[in-house]
Write a protein that holds these residues in place. Structure first.
Motif, PDB file in Angstrom:
ATOM      1  N   LEU A   1       0.831  -1.203   0.000  1.00  0.00           N
ATOM      2  CA  LEU A   1       0.000   0.000   0.000  1.00  0.00           C
ATOM      3  C   LEU A   1       0.868   1.255   0.000  1.00  0.00           C
ATOM      4  N   PHE A   2       1.915   1.252   0.822  1.00  0.00           N
ATOM      5  CA  PHE A   2       2.836   2.392   0.844  1.00  0.00           C
ATOM      6  C   PHE A   2       3.502   2.566  -0.521  1.00  0.00           C
ATOM      7  N   LYS A   3       3.864   1.472  -1.136  1.00  0.00           N
ATOM      8  CA  LYS A   3       4.499   1.537  -2.452  1.00  0.00           C
ATOM      9  C   LYS A   3       3.526   2.092  -3.486  1.00  0.00           C
ATOM     10  N   TYR A   4       2.290   1.627  -3.428  1.00  0.00           N
ATOM     11  CA  TYR A   4       1.270   2.116  -4.356  1.00  0.00           C
ATOM     12  C   TYR A   4       1.038   3.606  -4.147  1.00  0.00           C
ATOM     13  N   HIS A   5       0.996   4.025  -2.890  1.00  0.00           N
ATOM     14  CA  HIS A   5       0.806   5.442  -2.572  1.00  0.00           C
ATOM     15  C   HIS A   5       1.966   6.281  -3.100  1.00  0.00           C
ATOM     16  N   SER A   6       3.171   5.768  -2.955  1.00  0.00           N
ATOM     17  CA  SER A   6       4.346   6.540  -3.387  1.00  0.00           C
ATOM     18  C   SER A   6       4.380   6.743  -4.893  1.00  0.00           C
ATOM     19  N   THR A   7       3.762   5.832  -5.646  1.00  0.00           N
ATOM     20  CA  THR A   7       3.752   5.963  -7.111  1.00  0.00           C
ATOM     21  C   THR A   7       2.540   6.749  -7.609  1.00  0.00           C
ATOM     22  N   THR A   8       1.596   7.047  -6.698  1.00  0.00           N
ATOM     23  CA  THR A   8       0.375   7.761  -7.101  1.00  0.00           C
ATOM     24  C   THR A   8       0.066   8.878  -6.109  1.00  0.00           C
ATOM     25  N   VAL A   9       1.111   9.485  -5.543  1.00  0.00           N
ATOM     26  CA  VAL A   9       0.907  10.404  -4.426  1.00  0.00           C
ATOM     27  C   VAL A   9       0.025  11.595  -4.786  1.00  0.00           C
ATOM     28  N   THR A  10       0.019  12.030  -6.045  1.00  0.00           N
ATOM     29  CA  THR A  10      -0.822  13.160  -6.451  1.00  0.00           C
ATOM     30  C   THR A  10      -2.231  12.724  -6.844  1.00  0.00           C
ATOM     31  N   GLY A  11      -2.476  11.439  -6.797  1.00  0.00           N
ATOM     32  CA  GLY A  11      -3.796  10.925  -7.158  1.00  0.00           C
ATOM     33  C   GLY A  11      -3.669   9.597  -7.874  1.00  0.00           C
ATOM     34  N   VAL A  12      -4.633   8.729  -7.697  1.00  0.00           N
ATOM     35  CA  VAL A  12      -4.579   7.407  -8.320  1.00  0.00           C
ATOM     36  C   VAL A  12      -4.912   7.520  -9.803  1.00  0.00           C
TER      37      VAL A  12
ATOM     38  N   SER B   1       2.702  -1.512  -9.397  1.00  0.00           N
ATOM     39  CA  SER B   1       2.091  -1.343  -8.081  1.00  0.00           C
ATOM     40  C   SER B   1       0.586  -1.199  -8.238  1.00  0.00           C
ATOM     41  N   LYS B   2      -0.161  -1.875  -7.376  1.00  0.00           N
ATOM     42  CA  LYS B   2      -1.609  -1.839  -7.491  1.00  0.00           C
ATOM     43  C   LYS B   2      -2.242  -1.808  -6.109  1.00  0.00           C
ATOM     44  N   PRO B   3      -3.499  -1.388  -6.028  1.00  0.00           N
ATOM     45  CA  PRO B   3      -4.163  -1.299  -4.731  1.00  0.00           C
ATOM     46  C   PRO B   3      -4.483  -2.680  -4.186  1.00  0.00           C
ATOM     47  N   PRO B   4      -4.781  -2.786  -2.892  1.00  0.00           N
ATOM     48  CA  PRO B   4      -5.172  -4.079  -2.329  1.00  0.00           C
ATOM     49  C   PRO B   4      -6.504  -4.530  -2.905  1.00  0.00           C
ATOM     50  N   PRO B   5      -6.837  -5.802  -2.782  1.00  0.00           N
ATOM     51  CA  PRO B   5      -8.129  -6.282  -3.277  1.00  0.00           C
ATOM     52  C   PRO B   5      -9.265  -5.665  -2.474  1.00  0.00           C
ATOM     53  N   PRO B   6     -10.491  -5.747  -2.970  1.00  0.00           N
ATOM     54  CA  PRO B   6     -11.630  -5.193  -2.227  1.00  0.00           C
ATOM     55  C   PRO B   6     -11.640  -5.702  -0.791  1.00  0.00           C
ATOM     56  N   ALA B   7     -11.857  -4.795   0.147  1.00  0.00           N
ATOM     57  CA  ALA B   7     -11.704  -5.132   1.566  1.00  0.00           C
ATOM     58  C   ALA B   7     -12.651  -6.242   2.023  1.00  0.00           C
ATOM     59  N   PHE B   8     -13.851  -6.282   1.452  1.00  0.00           N
ATOM     60  CA  PHE B   8     -14.858  -7.223   1.931  1.00  0.00           C
ATOM     61  C   PHE B   8     -15.152  -8.308   0.893  1.00  0.00           C
ATOM     62  N   LEU B   9     -14.131  -8.692   0.166  1.00  0.00           N
ATOM     63  CA  LEU B   9     -14.274  -9.678  -0.905  1.00  0.00           C
ATOM     64  C   LEU B   9     -14.917 -10.967  -0.406  1.00  0.00           C
ATOM     65  N   VAL B  10     -14.327 -11.599   0.610  1.00  0.00           N
ATOM     66  CA  VAL B  10     -14.818 -12.903   1.057  1.00  0.00           C
ATOM     67  C   VAL B  10     -16.221 -12.811   1.650  1.00  0.00           C
ATOM     68  N   PRO B  11     -16.497 -11.883   2.585  1.00  0.00           N
ATOM     69  CA  PRO B  11     -17.873 -11.822   3.088  1.00  0.00           C
ATOM     70  C   PRO B  11     -18.891 -11.421   2.036  1.00  0.00           C
ATOM     71  N   ALA B  12     -18.469 -10.676   1.007  1.00  0.00           N
ATOM     72  CA  ALA B  12     -19.407 -10.309  -0.061  1.00  0.00           C
ATOM     73  C   ALA B  12     -19.829 -11.540  -0.855  1.00  0.00           C
TER      74      ALA B  12
ATOM     75  N   CYS C   1      -5.308   6.217   3.051  1.00  0.00           N
ATOM     76  CA  CYS C   1      -4.093   6.991   2.782  1.00  0.00           C
ATOM     77  C   CYS C   1      -3.031   6.690   3.831  1.00  0.00           C
ATOM     78  N   PRO C   2      -1.866   6.166   3.427  1.00  0.00           N
ATOM     79  CA  PRO C   2      -0.828   5.797   4.391  1.00  0.00           C
ATOM     80  C   PRO C   2      -0.288   6.964   5.203  1.00  0.00           C
ATOM     81  N   SER C   3      -0.420   8.192   4.686  1.00  0.00           N
ATOM     82  CA  SER C   3       0.098   9.342   5.424  1.00  0.00           C
ATOM     83  C   SER C   3      -0.904   9.874   6.450  1.00  0.00           C
TER      84      SER C   3
END
Length: 597
Positions: A117-128, A154-165, A351-353
Motif C-alpha cells: 500500500l505504501f508503495k502504491y501510494h508513493s507511485t500515485t501520491v498526487t492521485g490514483v 504497483s496496485k491497490p489491495p483487493p476489495p476489503a470485503f471480498l470474502v464476506p461479499a 491513505c498511508p500518510s
C-alpha cells in the motif's frame, strides 16, 4: 518446548510444501471431469472470482475494481456452470477460525500488504490512476478464460470485503443451505468431507494435496479448469491420492504424507527421490517428533471449542473468529485479569500518510467488543486490532467499556441513528452520514485539525473535488470502516439475542444493506452529491448540535461560494444566519481555535 531447526524451517515456509503441485502434475489424471460431488474451498472461490472479474479492468486503479454485486453474481454463475457440466456442488466451506500457528503468517501477510500500500501510494501520491474504463466487467465475466493475465505494476489491495461479499451472495442463493462458516480452516473440512463421502475438493491451495483424502477423494484447482463447450464438459488435471500412490509405489496410508515431509525437509529433492526416501521412511525414522508435528497440521487441524454457539448464526468469517476466540478465553485459564482478544480487520485502501481509516468508527467497535462479553464473568480489558502494520506489533488497543457504560453508549448510537433516519430516507446514505459525523466528533474530541469529510463535502459542493485524490480514498475508506463496524455490532447483537441478552433497539441496524448493495468507490462522488440534496447537511447540523464551532462550517457548505470581492474581506470573521463564526482555516489541517468560554 524449544523449536528445532526443522520446525523453524517449517515456520519460515508457513507450513507450505514447495513445488508440490508442480511435481505431482505428471501423475495427475487428465481429461474431462466425470460427474461427481465437488466440495468447494469458499475463500479460494472468492479470490478466483476476483481474478476473473478483474480481467477486463485496469488493475492499477481502485476505480476499476469490480463491485461486490458483480463478484457475488459471478460466484453463483460459476457454480451453476459447474452443475451444467454434470458436477454436483456438495458443500461450500469458509474459514471461521484460523489456528494460532497461522498467526506469524498472517502478521507477515499484513506487513507485506501494508508495504505494498505504501508503495502504491508513493507511485500515485498526487492521485490514483485517472483512467476509467466503461466498467466492461460489470455486465459479463468470462467464466473459463484461456488465461488470467497478471499485473506487475504497483496496485491497490483487493476489495476489503471480498470474502464476506461472496459469502453473502451464496447465502442468499440456492447454495445457502450448503454454505457454511466453520470453526476452523476451510481446507481441513473440505478434506474430511471427501475422505468420508468421496468426490473432489475444488481449491487454490496446494497444501490440500497433503491431507488424507481417502480412497475416492481428490483435488482440482480453479486455475486448471477449462471448458469444453462443444461437449459441455469441464477438463482439468485431477490429483487423486490413491492413484498417485499406486503410480509412485508408495503406501496409500502414509506414503503421501511421508513424501510431503521429505520435500519440506529438502525442497531440492525431485519427486522420485522423495518417493524413494518415503518408501524407506528415512526422514521419519530419524525425525519422528518433527514428522508428527508436521503431519498434525493436516490430520488434526486446530479447531475452536464451543462452535455450537455460532451454529445457525450468519457471521462473517472474521467476526466468527472473534466470537470463537472470545469463547475460548472464557473456557481457559485466560479468564484471569488482563486477558486480551485479537482481531485482524479487513485491509482497507486508505491513505498511508493519515491515521488508519478504522480509527473514526472505533467507538462502534468498542461497543461491539463490550457487548460481546455481556452476561459473562470474564475480565476482558482490551481488544487488539490488527490493521495497517509496518513492523511486528501487538496492534492497536481498544479498551473495553465498563459494564455501567455499555447501555449509555448503545443508547447514544441508537439515538444518532434515529436522528439520521428522521432526515434521510435513502438507506444507502444513512451510513455515509454517520461516518461523516464520527469524523467530525473525533476531530472535535482531539481538539485539532479540520474534519476531512467536511473538506471533501465542501470541494464537491464547489465543483472542485478531485475524485481521484487520496483524500477521497481516505473518506471512502472511513465510510467502509463505519459500515463494517456496524455490521460487526449487528452480528454480535444477534449472538447476544440468541443467548437471551437482547438489547433494545437492535432493529435499528436492520437497514444495513448486504455487501452487494454497498456503494462503490466509482460512485462515491455522486453519492456525496445525493447526500447534500437529500438533507444530509441539515442532518449533520442536528447531530452536531453540541458542537457549536462546527455548525457554521457545515452550514457554509450548503451556501453559494463567496465572490472574489467577498474573499478579499477575509480579515473579519463572518456571520452566518446569526452565528458568529471564525474565518475558516485556509489550510484544512490547521489547528482549530479553542472554543469560546
Amino acid at each position: 518446548m524449544n523449536l528445532t531447526l526443522f520446525q523453524v524451517f517449517l515456520l519460515l515456509r508457513n507450513m507450505g510444501i514447495p513445488h508440490l503441485k508442480r511435481n505431482l502434475e505428471p501423475y495427475a489424471e487428465r481429461g474431462a471431469i466425470a460427474p461427481c460431488n465437488v466440495v468447494v474451498d469458499g475463500p479460494a472461490l472468492a479470490y478466483h472470482v476476483l481474478s476473473l472479474a478483474s480481467r477486463t479492468t485496469i488493475k492499477i486503479s481502485p476505480f476499476e475494481q469490480p463491485s461486490y454485486e458483480l463478484l457475488g453474481r459471478t460466484a453463483i454463475q460459476w457454480l451453476e456452470k459447474m452443475e451444467e457440466c454434470g458436477l454436483t456442488i456438495a458443500h461450500i466451506y469458509f474459514d471461521g477460525y484460523l489456528p494460532t500457528s497461522k498467526r506469524p503468517e498472517r502478521m507477515q501477510r499484513l506487513i507485506r500488504s501494508t508495504k505494498e500500500l505504501f508503495k502504491y501510494h508513493s507511485t500515485t501520491v498526487t492521485g490514483v490512476s485517472r483512467e476509467r474504463s466503461r466498467r466492461k466487467g460489470e455486465k459479463k465475466v468470462e467464466l473459463f478464460p484461456a488465461s488470467i493475465g497478471g499485473e506487475t505494476r504497483s496496485k491497490p489491495p483487493p476489495p476489503a470485503f471480498l470474502v464476506p461479499a461472496v459469502l453473502d451472495a451464496l447465502r442468499g442463493s440456492k447454495y445457502g443451505p450448503i454454505t457454511e462458516v466453520m470453526g476452523g480452516e476451510a481446507d481441513g473440512y473440505c478434506a474430511v468431507h471427501v475422505r468420508k463421502s468421496g468426490g473432489l475438493v475444488l481449491t487454490s491451495d496446494s497444501d490440500l494435496l497433503v491431507h488424507d483424502l481417502g480412497e475416492n477423494g481428490g483435488v482440482i484447482f480453479f486455475t486448471d479448469i477449462d471448458l469444453d463447450s462443444e461437449n459441455i464438459k469441464l477438463v482439468a488435471p485431477q490429483f487423486r491420492h490413491a492413484e498417485i500412490c499406486r503410480k509412485l509405489s508408495i503406501k496409500p496410508d502414509v506414503g503421501f504424507s511421508y513424501m510431503a515431509f521429505e520435500i519440506s525437509a529438502d525442497p531440492h529433492l525431485t519427486l522420485e527421490q522423495a518417493a524413494e526416501r518415503s518408501r524407506r521412511g528415512e526422514a521419519v525414522m530419524y525425525s519422528r517428533e518433527e514428522y508428527d508435528s508436521f503431519i498434525k497440521t493436516y490430520l488434526l487441524p486446530e479447531t475452536a471449542p464451543k462452535t455450537v454457539a455460532i451454529c445457525g448464526l450468519q457471521l462473517d468469517p472474521r467476526i466468527s473468529e472473534l466470537v470463537l476466540r472470545y469463547l475460548q478465553i472464557t473456557t481457559t485459564a485466560s479468564k484471569e485479569k488482563g486477558a486480551s482478544l485479537e482481531i485482524f480487520l479487513p485491509f482497507l485502501l486508505d491513505c498511508p500518510s493519515r491515521t488508519s481509516a478504522w480509527e473514526v468508527s472505533k467507538p462502534i467497535r468498542k461497543l461491539a467488543y463490550s457487548l460481546l462479553q455481556s452476561g459473562q464473568k470474564t475480565s476482558l480489558k482490551t481488544v487488539s486490532e490488527m490493521r495497517r502494520l509496518q513492523t511486528l506489533s501487538s496492534g492497536s488497543q481498544v479498551d473495553i467499556l465498563p459494564s455501567s457504560k455499555v447501555e449509555e453508549e448503545c443508547n447514544h448510537l441508537l439515538s444518532n441513528i434515529g436522528k439520521i433516519k428522521a432526515h434521510i430516507t435513502d438507506p444507502e446514505l444513512l451510513w455515509v452520514v454517520l461516518s461523516i459525523y464520527l469524523d467530525i466528533d473525533r476531530t472535535v474530541e482531539r481538539a485539532k485539525g479540520y474534519p476531512l469529510s467536511l473538506e471533501i463535502l465542501t470541494q464537491e459542493a464547489r465543483g472542485k473535488l478531485n475524485e481521484y485524490s487520496w483524500d477521497v480514498l481516505q473518506v471512502f475508506a472511513q465510510v467502509q470502516a463505519t459500515f463494517y463496524s456496524l455490521r460487526m455490532l449487528e452480528q454480535i447483537l444477534n449472538l447476544q439475542e440468541r443467548k437471551g441478552n437482547a438489547v433494545d433497539g437492535i432493529t435499528a441496524l436492520s437497514d444495513l444493506p448486504s455487501l452487494d448493495k454497498f456503494l462503490s468507490l466509482a460512485d462515491f462522488t455522486e453519492t456525496l452529491q445525493r447526500l447534500r440534496e437529500a438533507g444530509g447537511l441539515e442532518c449533520l447540523i442536528d447531530l452536531c448540535s453540541d458542537m457549536k464551532d462546527m455548525i457554521p462550517h457545515i452550514e457554509a457548505i450548503g451556501k453559494p461560494p463567496k465572490s472574489n470581492k467577498d474573499r478579499k474581506r477575509k480579515a473579519q470573521p463572518g456571520v452566518v444566519e446569526g452565528h458568529q463564526v471564525r474565518a475558516r482555516p485556509s489550510n484544512p489541517f490547521e489547528l482549530l481555535n479553542s472554543r469560546d468560554d
